[in-house]
Design an enzyme around this catalytic site. Structure first.
Site, mmCIF file in Angstrom:
data_model
loop_
_atom_site.group_PDB
_atom_site.id
_atom_site.type_symbol
_atom_site.label_atom_id
_atom_site.label_comp_id
_atom_site.label_asym_id
_atom_site.label_seq_id
_atom_site.Cartn_x
_atom_site.Cartn_y
_atom_site.Cartn_z
ATOM 1 C CG ASP A 19 27.398 37.445 30.175
ATOM 2 O OD1 ASP A 19 26.738 38.095 29.344
ATOM 3 O OD2 ASP A 19 28.624 37.213 30.064
ATOM 4 N NE ARG A 98 34.582 41.491 41.149
ATOM 5 C CZ ARG A 98 33.417 41.642 40.556
ATOM 6 N NH1 ARG A 98 32.312 41.226 41.145
ATOM 7 N NH2 ARG A 98 33.335 42.196 39.380
ATOM 8 C CG ASP A 127 36.557 40.799 38.671
ATOM 9 O OD1 ASP A 127 37.076 41.331 39.669
ATOM 10 O OD2 ASP A 127 36.103 41.445 37.719
ATOM 11 C CB SER A 183 32.674 44.706 30.141
ATOM 12 O OG SER A 183 33.041 44.467 31.465
HETATM 13 N N1 ARG Z 1 40.635 45.801 35.821
HETATM 14 C C1 ARG Z 1 39.961 46.138 37.034
HETATM 15 C C2 ARG Z 1 40.322 45.170 38.111
HETATM 16 O O1 ARG Z 1 40.833 44.129 37.801
HETATM 17 C C3 ARG Z 1 38.456 46.234 36.836
HETATM 18 C C4 ARG Z 1 37.783 44.929 36.610
HETATM 19 C C5 ARG Z 1 36.364 45.125 36.261
HETATM 20 N N2 ARG Z 1 35.652 43.873 36.325
HETATM 21 C C6 ARG Z 1 34.662 43.573 35.512
HETATM 22 N N3 ARG Z 1 34.125 42.414 35.715
HETATM 23 N N4 ARG Z 1 34.265 44.364 34.564
HETATM 24 O O2 ARG Z 1 40.106 45.427 39.257
#
Ligand code: ARG
Length: 416
Positions: A19, A98, A127, A183
């Protein structure tokens, strides 16, 4: 480059995967000068391979930064103090990483004089929000490029196949291993698994999904006993009571808890959660070390905090979790919440002994120089500084209200 117009400079959050590699090339194609940025938050990754790949694809520079210590000390530690669990269960491994990554990346954008930052987060998740709120907070004039929200990008790349085609056409090295049918987001604190076959909330996670933890049923039959010491609500020492291993540096201590938790299958959850954007999503997370430390901290809090103080603090904990989950780490309310929580931890000192065994963390005992526990006062064998007859009045006064309530209810129904 006198005749040329100076190119627009962008710092791209780059992982080396398909990606972000396609995004890198796409940005170049759109006339950007791309600096790639990769933060080491403890994910297992071939950083040098990512560096080489970025260079081949045409990045003008690749910055790789190790932010593991700050991730533990400045993000994970405050969350341990706050018993950080989103919707009562998720220890927020991704959400905590993050702002740490975004902060490091914004520093690079400033050093590079870049006007733009870009990321490969999808348009549906948390994210993108966390990344961008942090970016805007720390760099008031920064502009964010989020390709997965740009129609010219997402209508061109509708799925993975389009990315593959583009990669082939542009000479982007294709992933050598077959992609997992879900993912992944990995860091020191946790690994998360979402989407793909996991989108059906009924589908059980296959055994091979888990990376950080042993299956609890395959975990050793012999438990590990750890003594965890806290000062002001922060872990400062972990001692393995079986072999004497001792860790005191934040990062080492956390990695060691991961190792022990991982070995014994601790910290797996499978949940449906509420994303900030408004939809529900299903996630599977493993947070071995964090789970051990959260259990120990929660225990020590009850031992050392006054009951009413703790009640208020629990509300702040809930605020903290929501602020972190929603990406508001750098907001005034989150700063305030963290400071209040830190203040509540002045006496959260002591040690908690835990047994880690087959997916569970069992508290064996605790000790503290500031405990409010009074063995004599609570004992069934000694009277202590306590007058049993006082309890009768205490109960009667408390009963007054509910007695009245039930009496009136009863008279109402009997009148019908
Ligand atoms: N749902 C979780 C959160 O919002 C995990 C997110 C995982 N992020 C990813 N880009 N796969 O914190």
């Amino acid at each position: 480059m006198s005749a040329e117009v100076e190119k627009k400079k962008v710092v791209l959050a780059y992982s080396g995967g398909l990606d972000t590699s396609c995004i890198l090339v796409w940005l170049l194609e759109n006339g950007y000068d791309v600096v790639t940025f990769l933060a080491d938050v403890g994910q297992s990754e071939d950083f040098e391979a990512a560096r080489a790949k970025a260079a081949i694809l045409g990045a003008s520079k690749m910055v790789i930064q190790d932010v593991k210590t700050e991730f533990v000390e400045e993000f994970i530690w405050p969350s341990i103090r706050a018993n950080g669990l989103y919707e009562d269960r998720y220890p927020m491994g991704t959400a905590l990483a993050r702002p740490c990554i975004a902060r490091a990346m914004i520093k690079v954008a400033k050093e590079e004089g870049a006007k733009y930052v870009a990321h490969g987060a999808t348009g549906k998740g948390n994210d993108q929000i966390r990344f961008e709120l942090s970016a805007y907070a720390l760099h008031s004039t920064i502009e964010v490029i989020s390709p997965w929200r740009l129609p010219e990008f997402y209508t061109r790349f509708k799925g993975r196949n389009d990315l593959f085609e583009y990669a082939k056409e542009k000479g982007i090295p294709l992933p050598v291993t077959q992609k997992d049918p879900w993912s992944i987001d990995a860091n020191l604190m946790h690994i998360s698994y979402e989407s793909g076959i996991l989108e059906d909330p009924q589908t059980h996670a296959p055994k091979k999904l888990y990376v950080m933890t042993t299956h609890p049923e395959d975990a050793p039959d012999v438990p590990t006993v750890l003594e965890i010491e806290f000062q002001k609500g922060l872990p400062v020492k972990v001692v393995n009571k079986d072999d004497g291993t001792t860790k005191t540096k934040a990062l080492d201590l956390f990695i060691y808890c991961n190792e022990i938790g991982g070995k014994h299958g601790v910290g797996r959850i499978d949940i449906v959660e509420n994303r900030f954007i408004g939809m529900k999503s299903r996630g599977i997370y493993e947070t071995p070390g964090g789970t051990i430390l959260l259990s120990a901290h929660m225990d020590l809090e009850v031992f050392t905090l006054d009951r009413e103080l703790r009640k208020i603090k629990r509300k702040l904990d809930a605020e903290f979790a929501e602020q972190v989950y929603r990406g508001f780490w750098f907001s005034p309310e989150a700063e305030y919440t963290r400071r209040c929580i830190a203040l509540s931890q002045d006496h959260v000192d002591g040690t908690v002994t835990v047994k880690v065994y087959k997916g569970g963390v069992y508290i064996l005992g605790r000790a503290s120089p500031h405990s409010l526990y009074n063995a004599e006062l609570v004992s069934m064998n000694v009277q202590g500084d306590y007058e049993p007859t006082d309890a009768g009045g205490f109960i009667k006064i408390n009963a007054l209200r509910i007695r009245e309530y039930q009496r009136l209810r009863a008279s109402e129904t009997s009148g019908k």
